[in-house]
Motif scaffolding. Sequence first.
Motif, mmCIF file in Angstrom:
data_model
loop_
_atom_site.group_PDB
_atom_site.id
_atom_site.type_symbol
_atom_site.label_atom_id
_atom_site.label_comp_id
_atom_site.label_asym_id
_atom_site.label_seq_id
_atom_site.Cartn_x
_atom_site.Cartn_y
_atom_site.Cartn_z
ATOM 1 N N ASP A 94 0.699 -1.128 0.134
ATOM 2 C CA ASP A 94 -0.010 0.043 -0.003
ATOM 3 C C ASP A 94 0.973 1.141 -0.027
ATOM 4 O O ASP A 94 1.170 1.698 0.976
ATOM 5 N N SER A 95 1.184 1.800 -1.084
ATOM 6 C CA SER A 95 2.271 2.886 -1.261
ATOM 7 C C SER A 95 1.890 3.559 -2.743
ATOM 8 O O SER A 95 0.980 3.013 -3.390
ATOM 9 N N SER A 96 2.886 4.487 -3.030
ATOM 10 C CA SER A 96 2.633 5.178 -4.220
ATOM 11 C C SER A 96 2.777 4.147 -5.622
ATOM 12 O O SER A 96 3.429 3.115 -5.363
ATOM 13 N N PRO A 97 2.328 4.291 -6.837
ATOM 14 C CA PRO A 97 2.342 3.518 -7.902
ATOM 15 C C PRO A 97 3.826 3.381 -8.059
ATOM 16 O O PRO A 97 4.281 2.182 -8.562
ATOM 17 N N CYS A 98 4.634 4.375 -7.971
ATOM 18 C CA CYS A 98 6.245 4.238 -8.537
ATOM 19 C C CYS A 98 6.729 3.231 -7.526
ATOM 20 O O CYS A 98 7.556 2.379 -7.828
ATOM 21 N N GLU A 137 11.001 0.951 -21.008
ATOM 22 C CA GLU A 137 9.911 1.903 -20.166
ATOM 23 C C GLU A 137 8.390 1.627 -20.960
ATOM 24 O O GLU A 137 7.554 1.236 -20.088
ATOM 25 N N THR A 138 8.457 1.479 -22.270
ATOM 26 C CA THR A 138 7.052 1.185 -22.821
ATOM 27 C C THR A 138 6.632 -0.232 -22.327
ATOM 28 O O THR A 138 5.297 -0.532 -21.961
ATOM 29 N N ASP A 139 7.597 -1.158 -22.377
ATOM 30 C CA ASP A 139 6.974 -2.718 -21.895
ATOM 31 C C ASP A 139 6.820 -2.775 -20.500
ATOM 32 O O ASP A 139 5.807 -3.408 -20.142
ATOM 33 N N MET A 140 7.627 -1.957 -19.704
ATOM 34 C CA MET A 140 7.191 -1.967 -18.429
ATOM 35 C C MET A 140 5.907 -1.110 -17.919
ATOM 36 O O MET A 140 5.190 -1.680 -17.096
ATOM 37 N N ALA A 141 5.599 -0.092 -18.551
ATOM 38 C CA ALA A 141 4.462 0.661 -18.576
ATOM 39 C C ALA A 141 3.107 -0.168 -18.899
ATOM 40 O O ALA A 141 2.083 -0.369 -18.082
ATOM 41 N N GLU A 142 3.242 -1.067 -20.061
ATOM 42 C CA GLU A 142 2.025 -1.867 -20.259
ATOM 43 C C GLU A 142 1.715 -3.240 -19.389
ATOM 44 O O GLU A 142 0.837 -3.520 -19.083
ATOM 45 N N ARG A 143 3.157 -3.676 -18.856
ATOM 46 C CA ARG A 143 3.317 -4.686 -17.927
ATOM 47 C C ARG A 143 2.403 -4.514 -16.459
ATOM 48 O O ARG A 143 1.339 -5.075 -15.950
ATOM 49 N N SER A 149 0.356 -1.623 -16.436
ATOM 50 C CA SER A 149 -0.751 -0.788 -16.371
ATOM 51 C C SER A 149 -0.504 0.764 -15.959
ATOM 52 O O SER A 149 -1.534 1.229 -15.327
ATOM 53 N N VAL A 150 0.419 1.422 -16.168
ATOM 54 C CA VAL A 150 0.694 2.555 -15.507
ATOM 55 C C VAL A 150 1.444 3.353 -16.471
ATOM 56 O O VAL A 150 1.785 3.129 -17.648
ATOM 57 N N LYS A 151 1.429 4.623 -16.354
ATOM 58 C CA LYS A 151 2.269 5.668 -17.197
ATOM 59 C C LYS A 151 3.541 5.457 -17.286
ATOM 60 O O LYS A 151 4.250 5.145 -16.354
ATOM 61 N N ARG A 152 4.239 6.045 -18.279
ATOM 62 C CA ARG A 152 5.655 5.635 -18.342
ATOM 63 C C ARG A 152 6.437 6.777 -17.387
ATOM 64 O O ARG A 152 7.414 6.017 -16.850
ATOM 65 N N HIS A 153 5.865 7.844 -16.950
ATOM 66 C CA HIS A 153 6.477 8.601 -15.780
ATOM 67 C C HIS A 153 6.523 7.775 -14.581
ATOM 68 O O HIS A 153 7.373 8.016 -13.754
ATOM 69 N N VAL A 154 5.350 7.002 -14.142
ATOM 70 C CA VAL A 154 5.827 6.093 -13.196
ATOM 71 C C VAL A 154 6.683 5.053 -13.237
ATOM 72 O O VAL A 154 7.498 4.834 -12.221
#
Length: 226
Positions: free
Chosen positions: A3-7, A31-37, A39-44
Amino acid sequence: MKDSSPCQQVADHLEDLILSGQLLPRERLGETDMAERFSVKRHVIRDAFKILESKGLIEIKRYKGARVVSLSMKEISDVFDIRINLERFAYSLALNNMREEDFAELEAIAQKFMDSVDSSIEELSRLNTAFHNIIYKRADNIPLLEIITDLHIKLYITRFAAWDKRENIIQSGEEHFEFIEALRKKELDVLNDLARRHIYNSKIAYEKRVSKITPLALCEKEVGFE
């Protein structure tokens, strides 16, 4: 995930994958692969990468991205040798400065470590660090502590290999109580031997793990980084 921030959640998940060997040394993290994996934005993902980089688990190169760190056997050996000698020096400085309240803290943390053998590596690492920091503090040498801390970060990735079995965690916990006894009795020779044993377990275990990874697997995971 915690239970913490998305990043932080992403960083915790990736840390587990790295330390458990599911992400190999030198494996590229897009970054793109991890963002899809996740389900978050790339900045996360970028913020999560920064957290992992600060722990020495990944390296980030400009225009090339991020990948899991890979320590050569020689680098591992060299860093461990330096760390052992520095920690022995710290113990020699701390030996005559230990107070009764320090021993009470050490015993409490050592017992909590033993009670937490089934906890996460992160929690065990936190307790282990807290235990040794009490001793380093009594060395009363800030530059020395800073160097040792930097080496701990560099070798953080080796800790899971040493603690991947319950009996290894218990052995580390028992060694904490040996440290306390040696400090009480001011037995520097025993402390020097403990420093070697306590640290080299990680080195040997990590070397065994890395030796099982085939060169082909490393090459396949590294495609696109260089």
